[in-house]
Write an enzyme that holds these catalytic residues in place. Structure first.
Site, PDB file in Angstrom:
ATOM      1  N   LYS A  73       0.734  -1.183  -0.080  1.00 26.14           N
ATOM      2  CA  LYS A  73       0.049   0.066   0.124  1.00 26.14           C
ATOM      3  C   LYS A  73       0.910   1.451   0.083  1.00 26.14           C
ATOM      4  O   LYS A  73       1.840   1.107   0.510  1.00 26.14           O
ATOM      5  CB  LYS A  73      -0.939  -0.100   1.320  1.00 26.14           C
ATOM      6  CG  LYS A  73      -1.796   1.157   1.572  1.00 26.14           C
ATOM      7  CD  LYS A  73      -2.808   0.760   2.496  1.00 26.14           C
ATOM      8  CE  LYS A  73      -3.967   1.948   2.717  1.00 26.14           C
ATOM      9  NZ  LYS A  73      -4.659   1.906   3.845  1.00 26.14           N
ATOM     10  N   SER A 148      -9.559   1.384   2.740  1.00 26.04           N
ATOM     11  CA  SER A 148      -8.663   2.424   1.969  1.00 26.04           C
ATOM     12  C   SER A 148      -7.494   1.404   0.867  1.00 26.04           C
ATOM     13  O   SER A 148      -6.825   1.879   0.150  1.00 26.04           O
ATOM     14  CB  SER A 148      -8.008   3.482   2.553  1.00 26.04           C
ATOM     15  OG  SER A 148      -7.170   2.850   3.718  1.00 26.04           O
ATOM     16  N   SER A 172      -9.946  -0.702   6.864  1.00 24.76           N
ATOM     17  CA  SER A 172      -9.192  -0.549   5.514  1.00 24.76           C
ATOM     18  C   SER A 172      -8.624  -1.882   4.920  1.00 24.76           C
ATOM     19  O   SER A 172      -8.236  -1.863   3.874  1.00 24.76           O
ATOM     20  CB  SER A 172      -8.276   0.574   5.402  1.00 24.76           C
ATOM     21  OG  SER A 172      -9.173   1.490   5.276  1.00 24.76           O
TER      22      SER A 172
HETATM   23  N1  GLN Z   1     -13.180   3.984   6.026  1.00 26.28           N
HETATM   24  C1  GLN Z   1     -12.422   4.512   7.028  1.00 26.28           C
HETATM   25  C2  GLN Z   1     -12.025   5.921   7.103  1.00 26.28           C
HETATM   26  O1  GLN Z   1     -12.459   6.410   5.999  1.00 26.28           O
HETATM   27  C3  GLN Z   1     -11.267   3.551   7.736  1.00 26.28           C
HETATM   28  C4  GLN Z   1     -10.081   3.897   6.947  1.00 26.28           C
HETATM   29  C5  GLN Z   1      -8.962   2.921   7.285  1.00 26.28           C
HETATM   30  O2  GLN Z   1      -9.192   2.143   8.031  1.00 26.28           O
HETATM   31  N2  GLN Z   1      -7.798   3.397   7.005  1.00 26.28           N
HETATM   32  O3  GLN Z   1     -11.538   6.387   7.979  1.00 26.28           O
END
Ligand code: GLN
Length: 489
Positions: A73, A148, A172
């Site tokens: 990532k 994400s 994410s």
């Molecule tokens: N979707 C969640 C957010 O937007 C979690 C994102 C994540 O786990 N990095 O914060």
């Protein structure tokens, strides 16, 4: 091939790491134009890493991840490689050092294929917040891969890597795993070093693997886990190996089904799939028990104060002075303003504003402190539930992969993490494992959904062991798309 199979074959010299790498790069050439998993391809680094792995194997070294192609990532540092967080503000930034988790995988023989797309600074659930590229779901190119860590998920699902590294702050890793028919595992907070992971919300961020099997996820976790003096939140306590303790059944385990997480709300087909998954757990020997998480419903509101508060503090360092983009101005103040205005996307700005507001004097007690109290209550709910059960089972996401632009208001996107955020707030280890296929309303291709399993703190061995038993008995993960964007055979 799965990571474990590749490592076995490369170790036995049935195939070389160089050959696996060449085949993976060819696969990327063939499909990444459609999938868009990678922001940066690491062809040269991959080839020289593979040559080095082949030398080490020839010299008789044992490497647990010999020749395993991995996707990183793009919020994880790899020395000498562009590391962007999918943001304009870091678009041309080259990392000066390598993240500990990444370094451990490379030392074990893994080959870095590329830096994978994600939501900007990991803020989002679909990859649509990336400022640098579009990633599509390999099972249906009209849909998002989740987020994400969506690029890492798409890369693994499309055969462009065997293991993807993701970071999970509120879901994410688990949500994109569910969207892409993968196992996605977030370890206990503090288990895997965050050194070299560009911080979003430091009290929640945790690195973990996305893989095509529980065994592969366990293999990667075992190598990454453990104390790192470079991360002040890394835990200095022994790590139990998990890859050797994958179970065949669930005999003697009590699995908690959360009363408040009614799957009927997810539609008939998903409801039926989750009920079937719970029955499968029972069939494997588990005793299902009814548990309650009365404050879990406050998870979203709590998270969307704590995570933005920490983000507003963490992202203050991107001001045009030391890292990445600088847009000049009449004075230093104007330079900050211009840089941040041009460099951050709308969701990142929204989070910084919410977080700065929640931390500002006069609002701090009403928002930030109350959110911290709610966080404690949520963690206590889990403690009480785990007095009655060994594991908790529930959905991993609120729906299967959706079409682009379907969640155009931020709030509907935030709702995607309803089931994953409570575990993150409590610091618990949790994973998503494939649990079946559903054709969504208005869609014509079947899409995967994920079952989430969660264990008490440090319960990784039990968690991965149980997930392996479920996976072996159900085999939902075996359906891979032969061709990108097509129905799996
Ligand atoms: N979707 C969640 C957010 O937007 C979690 C994102 C994540 O786990 N990095 O914060």
């Amino acid at each position: 091939m799965n990571a474990a199979e590749i490592a076995r074959d490369v170790s036995a010299r049935r195939v070389s790491a160089a050959e696996v790498t060449a085949a993976t790069l060819a696969r990327v050439q063939a499909v990444d134009g459609d999938v868009g998993a990678y922001l940066t391809l690491l062809g040269e680094i991959a080839r020289s890493s593979a040559a080095r792995v082949d030398e080490r194997i020839a010299a008789g070294e044992h490497l647990a991840l010999a020749g395993v192609p991995i996707a990183l990532k793009d919020n994880m540092c790899l020395e000498g490689a562009r590391t962007t967080c999918a943001s304009k503000i870091l678009e041309h930034w080259i990392a000066p050092y390598t993240a500990t988790a990444v370094a451990r995988l490379l030392e074990a023989g893994a080959i870095p294929i590329g830096k994978a797309n994600c939501d900007e600074f990991a803020m989002g659930s679909s990859c649509e917040n990336s400022a640098l590229g579009v990633t599509r779901n390999p099972y249906d190119l009209a849909r998002v891969p989740g987020g994400s860590s969506g690029g890492s998920a798409a890369a693994v699902a499309a055969g462009e890597a065997a293991i993807g590294l993701g970071s999970d702050t509120g879901g994410s890793i688990r949500e994109p795993a569910a969207f892409c028919n993968l196992v996605g595992f977030k370890p206990t907070y503090g288990r895997v070093s965050r050194y070299g992971l560009i911080a979003f919300a430091s009290s929640l961020d945790q690195i973990g693997p996305l893989a095509r099997s529980v065994e592969d996820a366990a293999l990667a976790y075992d190598i990454m886990a453990g104390y790192d003096p470079m991360d002040a939140t890394s835990l200095d306590r022994p790590v139990e190996r998990t890859a050797d303790s994958l179970r065949a059944d669930l005999a003697g385990l009590r699995v908690g089904i959360v009363r408040e997480f009614d799957t009927k709300a997810l539609g008939e087909r998903s409801d039926a799939l989750y009920r079937e998954a719970y029955r499968d757990l029972e069939r494997l020997g588990a005793e299902l028990v009814d548990v309650s998480l009365p404050t879990a419903d406050y998870g979203l509101a709590t998270y969307y104060l704590i995570a933005p508060a920490e983000c507003s503090s963490n992202l203050a360092r991107f001001d045009g002075v030391r890292y990445g983009l600088r847009v000049e101005g009449a004075d230093v103040r104007a330079m900050y303003d211009n840089t941040r205005a041009a460099g951050f996307g709308p969701e990142v700005k929204r989070r910084i504003l919410i977080g700065t507001h929640a931390l500002s004097s006069g609002y701090y007690d009403a928002y930030y402190v109350r959110a911290q109290k709610a966080r404690t209550l949520i963690a206590r709910d889990f403690e009480r539930a785990f007095a009655q059960c060994d594991l908790i089972a529930c959905p991993a996401a609120s729906c299967p992969a959706f079409v682009f632009a379907a969640k155009s208001d931020p709030y509907s996107m935030y709702l995607m993490d309803y089931y994953t955020i409570p575990m993150s707030l409590a610091g618990l280890p949790a994973l998503s494992v494939p649990c079946g296929w559903t054709v969504p309303e208005g869609g014509n291709l079947p899409l995967p959904i994920g079952l989430q399993l969660c264990a008490p703190l440090f319960g990784e061995k039990l968690l991965l062991g149980a997930a392996a038993a479920y996976e072996r008995a159900t085999n939902h993960a075996l359906a891979h798309p032969a061709q990108i964007g097509t129905v799996p055979a």
